[in-house]
Structures are given as structure tokens and as C-alpha cells.
Write an enzyme that holds these catalytic residues in place. Sequence first.
Site, PDB file in Angstrom:
ATOM      1  N   TRP A   8       0.810  -1.221   0.000  1.00 35.30           N
ATOM      2  CA  TRP A   8       0.000   0.000   0.000  1.00 35.30           C
ATOM      3  C   TRP A   8       0.846   1.274   0.000  1.00 35.30           C
ATOM      4  O   TRP A   8       0.322   2.372  -0.147  1.00 35.30           O
ATOM      5  CB  TRP A   8      -0.961  -0.002   1.199  1.00 35.30           C
ATOM      6  CG  TRP A   8      -2.152  -0.903   1.001  1.00 35.30           C
ATOM      7  CD1 TRP A   8      -2.568  -1.475  -0.167  1.00 35.30           C
ATOM      8  CD2 TRP A   8      -3.095  -1.308   1.999  1.00 35.30           C
ATOM      9  NE1 TRP A   8      -3.702  -2.214   0.041  1.00 35.30           N
ATOM     10  CE2 TRP A   8      -4.052  -2.129   1.374  1.00 35.30           C
ATOM     11  CE3 TRP A   8      -3.220  -1.059   3.376  1.00 35.30           C
ATOM     12  CZ2 TRP A   8      -5.123  -2.709   2.057  1.00 35.30           C
ATOM     13  CZ3 TRP A   8      -4.288  -1.639   4.073  1.00 35.30           C
ATOM     14  CH2 TRP A   8      -5.229  -2.443   3.421  1.00 35.30           C
ATOM     15  N   LYS A   9       2.144   1.134   0.234  1.00 41.73           N
ATOM     16  CA  LYS A   9       3.037   2.301   0.295  1.00 41.73           C
ATOM     17  C   LYS A   9       2.461   3.335   1.279  1.00 41.73           C
ATOM     18  O   LYS A   9       1.834   2.952   2.267  1.00 41.73           O
ATOM     19  CB  LYS A   9       3.250   2.878  -1.111  1.00 41.73           C
ATOM     20  CG  LYS A   9       3.670   1.810  -2.105  1.00 41.73           C
ATOM     21  CD  LYS A   9       4.117   2.358  -3.426  1.00 41.73           C
ATOM     22  CE  LYS A   9       4.476   1.198  -4.336  1.00 41.73           C
ATOM     23  NZ  LYS A   9       5.030   1.612  -5.603  1.00 41.73           N
ATOM     24  N   HIS A  89      12.913  -2.076  -1.086  1.00 43.80           N
ATOM     25  CA  HIS A  89      12.044  -1.589  -2.166  1.00 43.80           C
ATOM     26  C   HIS A  89      12.757  -0.455  -2.907  1.00 43.80           C
ATOM     27  O   HIS A  89      13.470   0.344  -2.284  1.00 43.80           O
ATOM     28  CB  HIS A  89      10.711  -1.102  -1.592  1.00 43.80           C
ATOM     29  CG  HIS A  89       9.717  -0.816  -2.665  1.00 43.80           C
ATOM     30  ND1 HIS A  89       9.720   0.364  -3.369  1.00 43.80           N
ATOM     31  CD2 HIS A  89       8.733  -1.583  -3.207  1.00 43.80           C
ATOM     32  CE1 HIS A  89       8.770   0.316  -4.293  1.00 43.80           C
ATOM     33  NE2 HIS A  89       8.153  -0.857  -4.207  1.00 43.80           N
ATOM     34  N   GLU A 159      11.483  -6.340  -9.449  1.00 43.29           N
ATOM     35  CA  GLU A 159      10.705  -5.156  -9.823  1.00 43.29           C
ATOM     36  C   GLU A 159      11.594  -4.182 -10.599  1.00 43.29           C
ATOM     37  O   GLU A 159      12.349  -3.405  -9.983  1.00 43.29           O
ATOM     38  CB  GLU A 159      10.195  -4.448  -8.564  1.00 43.29           C
ATOM     39  CG  GLU A 159       9.313  -5.314  -7.691  1.00 43.29           C
ATOM     40  CD  GLU A 159       8.457  -4.464  -6.766  1.00 43.29           C
ATOM     41  OE1 GLU A 159       7.243  -4.477  -6.928  1.00 43.29           O
ATOM     42  OE2 GLU A 159       9.012  -3.774  -5.894  1.00 43.29           O
ATOM     43  N   GLY A 165       4.850   1.813 -10.980  1.00 42.15           N
ATOM     44  CA  GLY A 165       3.951   2.969 -10.990  1.00 42.15           C
ATOM     45  C   GLY A 165       3.923   3.728 -12.309  1.00 42.15           C
ATOM     46  O   GLY A 165       3.385   4.824 -12.388  1.00 42.15           O
ATOM     47  N   SER A 201       3.730  -2.328 -12.136  1.00 42.37           N
ATOM     48  CA  SER A 201       2.553  -2.107 -12.976  1.00 42.37           C
ATOM     49  C   SER A 201       1.737  -3.376 -13.256  1.00 42.37           C
ATOM     50  O   SER A 201       1.196  -3.542 -14.350  1.00 42.37           O
ATOM     51  CB  SER A 201       2.944  -1.418 -14.287  1.00 42.37           C
ATOM     52  OG  SER A 201       3.445  -0.119 -14.018  1.00 42.37           O
ATOM     53  N   GLY A 222       1.551  -2.741  -6.324  1.00 43.10           N
ATOM     54  CA  GLY A 222       1.393  -1.467  -5.620  1.00 43.10           C
ATOM     55  C   GLY A 222       0.000  -0.903  -5.854  1.00 43.10           C
ATOM     56  O   GLY A 222      -0.960  -1.230  -5.158  1.00 43.10           O
TER      57      GLY A 222
HETATM   58  P1  PGA Z   1       3.035  -0.664  -8.889  1.00 45.64           P
HETATM   59  O1  PGA Z   1       4.076  -0.815  -7.676  1.00 45.64           O
HETATM   60  O2  PGA Z   1       2.260  -1.962  -8.953  1.00 45.64           O
HETATM   61  O3  PGA Z   1       2.171   0.493  -8.531  1.00 45.64           O
HETATM   62  O4  PGA Z   1       3.837  -0.461 -10.126  1.00 45.64           O
HETATM   63  C1  PGA Z   1       4.749  -2.014  -7.442  1.00 45.64           C
HETATM   64  C2  PGA Z   1       5.628  -1.911  -6.236  1.00 45.64           C
HETATM   65  O5  PGA Z   1       6.189  -0.827  -5.984  1.00 45.64           O
HETATM   66  O6  PGA Z   1       5.805  -2.884  -5.490  1.00 45.64           O
END
Ligand code: PGA
Length: 243
Positions: A8-9, A89, A159, A165, A201, A222
Site C-alpha cells: 500500500w506504500k 524496495h 521489480e 507505478g 505495474s 502497488g
Molecule cells: P506498482 O508498484 O504496482 O504500482 O507499479 C509495485 C511496487 O512498488 O511494489
Amino acid sequence: MKYLLGNWKMNMSYREIEQFAKDFSTTGLSNVYVGIAVPSVYFGACFGMKNGMNIGLQNCSEHDDGAYTGEISAKMVADVLADFCLVGHSERRQYFGETDEIVNEKIKKLQKFMVTTVLCVGETLEQYEAGKTKEILASQVEKALVDAHCLNQIIVAYEPVWAIGTGKTPTTAEIEDCIQFLQDKLYEIKGKKIPVVYGGSVKPSNIDEILAIDCVDGVLVGGASQKAEDFTALKNAFIRRQN
Ligand code: PGA
């Protein structure tokens, strides 16, 4: 075992979490580890609504304890019974100066308290364009896992930084190549199969093609983990695969 992991950041409110807990359920999944890395202030609230999910944290300190205002120790992560913790991360590496050595310290601290760790690795756009992806991935896992011995408690998330994102993703052939590379490298350095998931993404419109890649052990998500509707769509793709 496959993994459906969310991050969820620095998003969500108490009200949104309550709504998420009402609208999302793990029903129908078998042999899938569903986990969400939540903001630490909401950990207690999320833990109370976990309902079959694993609730994790997004980071911990590389220090044991003491005068580190604002930090959370690995001991605390274990003490509140967090199911897992993200480490390394790319946002931590980019904005908070986390090096592979710091990531390694964090992993060793978490291992001391038997906390499952999701180690995030990935190349930047510059490194990707320079053809250095595998070199970077190898060096990140080698350095991060020095003296990490509880290998059942490690999950690696591949990642690509440029895919996080941004809505951009590598081709399925590139994902397959990198995940396979990481799995082989991890086996070579640790002598054990360690699960490797893909992140960057991931969304309802591309989850099926990602899960169709045989070596992919799951996903770390994310943006699409913040809405129960999207996360349920991702869950349904896991159900389609298992049937
Ligand atoms: P995202 O983020 O799915 O929004 O690209 C992935 C993550 O940072 O783990």
C-alpha cells in the site's frame, strides 16, 4: 505455493482500510499466500481485520534499537506478529539512500527474529538500456543475502524500477528471462529454491499473461492493491490458473 502480495506504500486511511476489508476476501484461493504490506501506523487495525490474509510491514531499521526517532526495529516487526516485511524496495533505495549493505543488515536483523522477508531487487531504466539488468540483479541478491541462512523465510521480488507505478512493463519474454535468471542465481549462491515474484505495474489487464509465465511464483502489486475491486480481479486470475 504462489504469492499475491500487495504494497500500500504511503496510501490508505482507516476508513479505506475498513472498506477494503469488507470488500476483499481470500475465498476460492488454494495454495496462494495473500499478503499486504501496510503502513505501520495501521498495522494493528489491519491485523484485526486480516481474515485469511497475511499482514506485513514495508520496512524496518538496520539498527537493533535505541535513539533512532521514527524507525521500527526488526524486533518490533516480530513482536507485533507481522507476517512478513519488505526490504530494499526501490523507493527506499532511491529516496532514502538504502544500499545493498544496508538491505543486508535489515535482512539479518529480520532473520534473527524469524520474520519472512520480501527482498525487492530491480534495475533502473538507465541500467536496463545499458544492458546491465542481469549484472545488477546478481549483485543485488548476492550482497543482500550475505549471511542470510533462514532461506525458507526469503521471497525475492523482481521489480524493474522503470516499471513501478509507470504503467510500463517488460515483455513476458523479458520477465521470464529475468525471473529464471534470479532463480538460478539464488540456487547457485544459496543451494535452495527461493520463490521469485514479479512486480511493476501489475494490474487486472496484464495479470493473466504474467501468471501464464511458468517460472513466475506470483506478483507484488502497488497501485492495484489499494482497491478491493482491482485486488479481487487479480485474485480471480490466480483462481483461473488453479482451475
Ligand atoms: P506498482 O508498484 O504496482 O504500482 O507499479 C509495485 C511496487 O512498488 O511494489
